[in-house]
Each structure stands twice: as structure tokens, then as C-alpha cells.
Design a protein around this motif. Structure first.
Motif, PDB file in Angstrom:
ATOM      1  N   HIS A   1       0.886  -1.189   0.018  1.00 41.37           N
ATOM      2  CA  HIS A   1       0.057   0.085  -0.086  1.00 41.37           C
ATOM      3  C   HIS A   1       0.883   1.392  -0.020  1.00 41.37           C
ATOM      4  O   HIS A   1       0.644   2.340  -0.680  1.00 41.37           O
ATOM      5  CB  HIS A   1      -1.065   0.124   1.186  1.00 41.37           C
ATOM      6  N   LEU A   2       1.937   1.196   0.705  1.00 39.60           N
ATOM      7  CA  LEU A   2       2.878   2.312   0.785  1.00 39.60           C
ATOM      8  C   LEU A   2       3.488   2.609  -0.723  1.00 39.60           C
ATOM      9  O   LEU A   2       3.482   3.740  -1.146  1.00 39.60           O
ATOM     10  CB  LEU A   2       3.961   2.266   1.742  1.00 39.60           C
TER      11      LEU A   2
ATOM     12  N   ARG B   1      13.200   4.069 -10.753  1.00 44.94           N
ATOM     13  CA  ARG B   1      12.512   4.158  -9.437  1.00 44.94           C
ATOM     14  C   ARG B   1      13.578   3.693  -8.347  1.00 44.94           C
ATOM     15  O   ARG B   1      13.883   2.653  -8.805  1.00 44.94           O
ATOM     16  CB  ARG B   1      11.176   3.563  -9.411  1.00 44.94           C
ATOM     17  N   ALA B   2      13.644   4.587  -7.226  1.00 47.49           N
ATOM     18  CA  ALA B   2      14.542   3.904  -6.224  1.00 47.49           C
ATOM     19  C   ALA B   2      13.803   3.694  -4.937  1.00 47.49           C
ATOM     20  O   ALA B   2      13.099   4.328  -4.457  1.00 47.49           O
ATOM     21  CB  ALA B   2      15.705   5.121  -6.104  1.00 47.49           C
ATOM     22  N   GLY B   3      13.825   2.434  -4.770  1.00 42.86           N
ATOM     23  CA  GLY B   3      13.276   1.919  -3.715  1.00 42.86           C
ATOM     24  C   GLY B   3      13.793   1.828  -2.277  1.00 42.86           C
ATOM     25  O   GLY B   3      14.923   1.142  -2.091  1.00 42.86           O
ATOM     26  N   ILE B   4      13.487   2.771  -1.495  1.00 43.70           N
ATOM     27  CA  ILE B   4      14.141   2.893  -0.143  1.00 43.70           C
ATOM     28  C   ILE B   4      13.446   1.840   0.721  1.00 43.70           C
ATOM     29  O   ILE B   4      12.362   2.276   1.261  1.00 43.70           O
ATOM     30  CB  ILE B   4      14.038   4.261   0.503  1.00 43.70           C
ATOM     31  N   VAL B   5      14.035   0.969   1.255  1.00 44.57           N
ATOM     32  CA  VAL B   5      13.477  -0.177   2.030  1.00 44.57           C
ATOM     33  C   VAL B   5      13.824  -0.099   3.572  1.00 44.57           C
ATOM     34  O   VAL B   5      14.869   0.089   3.652  1.00 44.57           O
ATOM     35  CB  VAL B   5      13.611  -1.545   1.357  1.00 44.57           C
ATOM     36  N   GLY B   6      12.826   0.219   4.271  1.00 42.22           N
ATOM     37  CA  GLY B   6      12.974   0.289   5.936  1.00 42.22           C
ATOM     38  C   GLY B   6      11.915  -0.521   6.489  1.00 42.22           C
ATOM     39  O   GLY B   6      11.089  -1.537   6.041  1.00 42.22           O
TER      40      GLY B   6
ATOM     41  N   PRO C   1      12.258   8.278  -5.809  1.00 41.47           N
ATOM     42  CA  PRO C   1      12.552   7.837  -4.545  1.00 41.47           C
ATOM     43  C   PRO C   1      10.890   7.630  -4.144  1.00 41.47           C
ATOM     44  O   PRO C   1      10.101   8.131  -4.220  1.00 41.47           O
ATOM     45  CB  PRO C   1      13.229   8.862  -3.490  1.00 41.47           C
ATOM     46  N   VAL C   2      10.762   6.223  -3.605  1.00 39.37           N
ATOM     47  CA  VAL C   2       9.651   5.749  -2.863  1.00 39.37           C
ATOM     48  C   VAL C   2       9.951   4.876  -1.673  1.00 39.37           C
ATOM     49  O   VAL C   2      10.811   3.899  -1.806  1.00 39.37           O
ATOM     50  CB  VAL C   2       8.764   4.890  -3.668  1.00 39.37           C
ATOM     51  N   PHE C   3       9.457   5.284  -0.526  1.00 40.20           N
ATOM     52  CA  PHE C   3       9.932   4.446   0.756  1.00 40.20           C
ATOM     53  C   PHE C   3       8.747   3.321   0.795  1.00 40.20           C
ATOM     54  O   PHE C   3       7.637   3.280   0.487  1.00 40.20           O
ATOM     55  CB  PHE C   3       9.585   5.218   1.653  1.00 40.20           C
TER      56      PHE C   3
ATOM     57  N   GLU D   1       6.737  -3.511  -8.284  1.00 39.62           N
ATOM     58  CA  GLU D   1       6.829  -1.831  -8.473  1.00 39.62           C
ATOM     59  C   GLU D   1       7.908  -1.663  -9.563  1.00 39.62           C
ATOM     60  O   GLU D   1       8.324  -0.315  -9.317  1.00 39.62           O
ATOM     61  CB  GLU D   1       7.166  -1.182  -7.099  1.00 39.62           C
ATOM     62  N   GLN D   2       8.578  -2.532 -10.137  1.00 33.64           N
ATOM     63  CA  GLN D   2       9.611  -2.014 -11.113  1.00 33.64           C
ATOM     64  C   GLN D   2      10.475  -1.356 -10.726  1.00 33.64           C
ATOM     65  O   GLN D   2      10.735  -0.192 -11.478  1.00 33.64           O
ATOM     66  CB  GLN D   2       8.688  -1.708 -12.482  1.00 33.64           C
ATOM     67  N   LEU D   3      11.268  -1.674  -9.542  1.00 44.44           N
ATOM     68  CA  LEU D   3      12.313  -0.776  -9.315  1.00 44.44           C
ATOM     69  C   LEU D   3      13.677  -0.832  -9.900  1.00 44.44           C
ATOM     70  O   LEU D   3      13.788  -2.081 -10.379  1.00 44.44           O
ATOM     71  CB  LEU D   3      12.591  -1.162  -7.709  1.00 44.44           C
ATOM     72  N   SER D   4      14.433   0.002 -10.052  1.00 37.53           N
ATOM     73  CA  SER D   4      15.642   0.089 -10.915  1.00 37.53           C
ATOM     74  C   SER D   4      16.773  -0.061  -9.967  1.00 37.53           C
ATOM     75  O   SER D   4      17.829  -0.248 -10.472  1.00 37.53           O
ATOM     76  CB  SER D   4      15.732   1.364 -11.658  1.00 37.53           C
ATOM     77  N   VAL D   5      16.461   0.404  -8.610  1.00 39.46           N
ATOM     78  CA  VAL D   5      17.694   0.545  -7.728  1.00 39.46           C
ATOM     79  C   VAL D   5      17.069   0.471  -6.135  1.00 39.46           C
ATOM     80  O   VAL D   5      15.881   1.056  -6.082  1.00 39.46           O
ATOM     81  CB  VAL D   5      18.557   1.765  -7.919  1.00 39.46           C
ATOM     82  N   LEU D   6      17.989  -0.306  -5.463  1.00 43.98           N
ATOM     83  CA  LEU D   6      17.161  -0.601  -4.055  1.00 43.98           C
ATOM     84  C   LEU D   6      18.277   0.185  -3.322  1.00 43.98           C
ATOM     85  O   LEU D   6      19.461   0.036  -3.262  1.00 43.98           O
ATOM     86  CB  LEU D   6      17.165  -1.962  -3.552  1.00 43.98           C
TER      87      LEU D   6
END
Length: 373
Positions: A4-5, A21-26, A54-56, A116-121
Motif C-alpha cells: 500500500h505504501l 525508481r529507487a526503492g528505499i526499504v525500511g 524515490p519511494v519508501f 513496483e518495477q524498481l531500478s535500484v534498491l
């Protein structure tokens, strides 16, 4: 939930090229957001300024208690203040959740990366097992990945509460076995070399009554943290552009180096569990017999295993990880690191650092770790 986030980010309008898209995982936890919120906000701005979106992504997972093996009162205090405790159960019951939590973390990240088709994590771990779970996910997904451990903001450590002085003393007394993977992540090349050293040095400086507060910039961050975020944002853009995948860091040479450093510090059973899991995920042969063979060649320079007499505080006084890597340079194999430098090149730079580690002054001249296969 994490899904959802991620889905809350508006989609680009028709005809507009989507930025990588840069997925920032926490951690999807109020405690995590309270301690990391401002840092993440500033980091997202820096990432966006470099052309990424960026997307958290908040995920679920356990949190291991970082504490000493000392008195029962210390253990009781650690249990009551544990972020995942919430007044239910005990630290002993939570312990059963720690090891599986690394797989739970890895599974969620793998799903989100593709959905989410992220390009970088960008991995922002909150505990040891979350760090290992993120490393497992990096090996699975094959997407350029940067690890950004912000130890000063870890919920298990805290920053500005009434127990901060006691917690700083507790961190200095942590046995190596409780945080081995924090150091080995740097040796593998996944985290920036010197991150843990700088954090522990900062704790030591803050404990000195005569020391002045660290200089802050306009964002309210101290200079070291601000520099780290600038470096991480730029490096994030670089590895996305050049498609630097994590698989290059999970090489046979990288695991050799991690085991070498681990053995020099007395060896840790936790390291065996986690390194073999990472090797399996990345397809690198790492039989248990390999640990025994290396133990015959690498002697223990500091007795810092679970039953050892030395702690992380002692380790820092002797020169820290940078000093140890400099001394072990002849035993290390060439392997890339996230900084762009080869670890063998870094070891040459560290060779001139002041250090009390000496190859001809070993604590043990026989195997410091024995693994029964």
C-alpha cells in the motif's frame, strides 16, 4: 502494508517518461519512522535531485535485541525496551523469531522489487537479521543495491532519551558475535567501508566530557551524516546508471575475505549461519569444510567470540575494522566494494593506520572456529 505504501505514489501522466525508481526499504514501524523519518526525508530529496524517483517501502520483520551478555538486570532492561516487545511475551520468546525474520524480509523485498518495477534498491536495515534478509534479497533480485545502515538511528540504540549514556556504554560492551554481520557487510563490499568504525568512534567522542557537540549543517544533521547521505545519493544514481548488480559483490573472493576477518576476530557461529545462507542465495559454493580449512591459515588476533574476553569497545581502541583489514591485506583476495575501490586497494590504504593488530602477535595459533559438517 508495504504494498500500500508503494502504491500510494502517483503514476506518471501519459506521455511522460518515467524516471528510474529507487526503492528505499525500511521497517514499517512507528519506532523506525520516529528515529529515521527526518533522515529519510532528506535522503529522498537528494536522490530526487539526481534524477531518480524515490519511494519508501515499509516492510514487516522482527528486531533482534542488541545487548550484552551481562547481568539479568541488563537483559531485563533490554527486553522491556525492545521495539518489538510491546508489552507481550519475553525476549526469550522473541528470540525464536529472529532467524526466520531474515527470510521474511527477503521474501517481501523480492516481491516488491518486481511488483513496483524498481531500478535500484536502497536498504536501510534496523537490526542484524533485517540486514541479512536485505542482503539475501539483493542476491535474489539482481537489482543495483546500496546499503545505508544508519546505526545512530537504530531503535534498539536510541538517540536522545534519558538512558542514552547507559546505552552508549552498553554498545561499547557488545560481544562481537552479536554484530558480526555489521562488520562483514563492509568486508563483502555491500556497505561503505568504515561505517561501523565511524559510528563507534562518534559514540566514544560523545562520551568525552571535554568534547564539543558535532557541527551541524542547515538540515540539522551532523557533518558525518550529511556527508554519508550525499555520498549514498550519488552512489545510488551511479550504480543505477551503470547497472552495478549485487552479484558482483557475492563472489568466492568476497566470502573468503569475510571468513578471514571473522576468524581473525575469534569466529562467530552467527557468521557461519548467515554467510552460508548468502552463498546459497548467490549460487557461490561455500561448504562448511571451507571454514575449517581457512581457520588453519588465519589465526585469531583478538578473542572476541561469544565467550571471549574482549568487546567492540576494545576492538575500536586497537584500530577497528579499517586497522584490521590493513593488517590482513596479505590474506585478502581482490574483490570489488560499493565504494568503487577494490578491497585489496583499500587494505593498502589502511595499512598505514595506527593499529595494535599484529600478525606475529596472535591470540591463538590454532583454529579459532571449528564447524562440524
Amino acid at each position: 502494508s508495504a504494498l500500500h505504501l508503494a502504491a500510494s505514489v502517483p503514476a506518471p501522466s501519459a506521455g511522460t517518461a518515467r524516471r528510474p525508481r529507487a526503492g528505499i526499504v525500511g521497517w514499517n514501524s512507528p519506532r523506525f519512522m520516529e528515529s529515521h523519518g527526518e533522515l529519510l526525508r532528506i535522503f529522498k530529496e537528494k536522490v530526487a535531485a539526481r534524477g531518480l524517483e524515490p519511494v519508501f517501502l515499509g516492510i514487516s520483520g522482527g528486531s533482534d535485541v542488541i545487548s550484552t551478555c551481562g547481568s539479568d538486570s541488563a537483559k531485563s532492561e533490554s527486553s522491556s525496551s525492545h521495539p518489538a516487545h510491546n508489552g507481550h511475551g519475553t525476549a526469550a520468546s522473541l528470540a525464536h523469531y529472529w532467524l526466520p525474520s531474515r527470510d521474511i524480509v527477503a521474501d517481501q523485498i523480492e516481491l516488491l522489487t518486481h511488483e513496483e518495477q524498481l531500478s535500484v534498491l536502497v536498504m536501510v536495515p534496523w537490526s542484524v537479521h533485517s540486514l541479512v534478509g536485505m542482503q539475501m534479497a539483493a542476491a535474489r533480485c539482481g537489482v543495483p543495491t546500496l546499503f545505508l545502515p544508519c546505526y545512530c538511528a537504530w531503535p534498539t540504540i536510541g538517540k536522545d532519551d534519558s538512558h542514552s549514556a547507559e546505552k552508549k556504554a552498553m554498545i561499547a560492551g557488545i560481544p562481537y558475535s552479536h554484530c558480526a554481520m555489521l562488520f562483514l557487510s563492509e568486508v563483502l563490499g555491500l556497505s561503505r567501508m568504515g561505517t561501523m568504525d565511524r559510528f563507534l568512534k562518534d559514540l566514544k567522542e560523545k562520551d568525552k566530557k571535554s568534547s564539543k557537540p558535532a557541527a551541524e549543517n542547515v538540515s540539522g544533521l551532523n557533518e558525518d551524516t550529511a556527508e554519508m547521505l550525499d555520498w549514498a545519493a550519488q552512489r545510488c544514481a551511479d550504480i543505477e546508471l551503470h547497472k552495478v548488480t549485487p552479484r558482483r559483490f557475492f563472489s568466492q573472493a568476497a566470502f573468503h575475505n569475510a571468513i578471514c576477518v571473522d576468524l581473525a576476530l575469534g569466529g562467530s557461529a552467527e557468521s557461519v549461519l548467515h554467510l552460508t545462507a548468502l552463498a546459497r542465495e548467490s549460487g557461490v559454493p561455500l561448504p562448511l569444510s571451507g571454514f575449517n580449512e581457512q581457520a588453519k591459515q588465519v589465526h585469531s588476533l583478538a578473542h572476541m567470540d561469544r565467550n571471549g574476553e574482549f568487546t567492540i569497545g576494545d576492538f575500536m581502541q586497537w584500530g577497528g575494522l579499517s586497522g584490521l583489514v590493513g593488517v590482513l591485506r596479505t590474506s585478502l583476495q581482490a574483490a570489488p566494494t560499493i565504494s568503487g575501490k577494490n578491497i585489496f586497494e583499500l587494505s593498502k590504504d589502511f595499512a598505514g593506520l595506527k593499529s595494535q593488530f599484529r600478525l606475529n602477535h596472535t591470540y591463538k595459533k590454532h583454529e579459532s572456529l571449528a564447524v562440524f559438517s
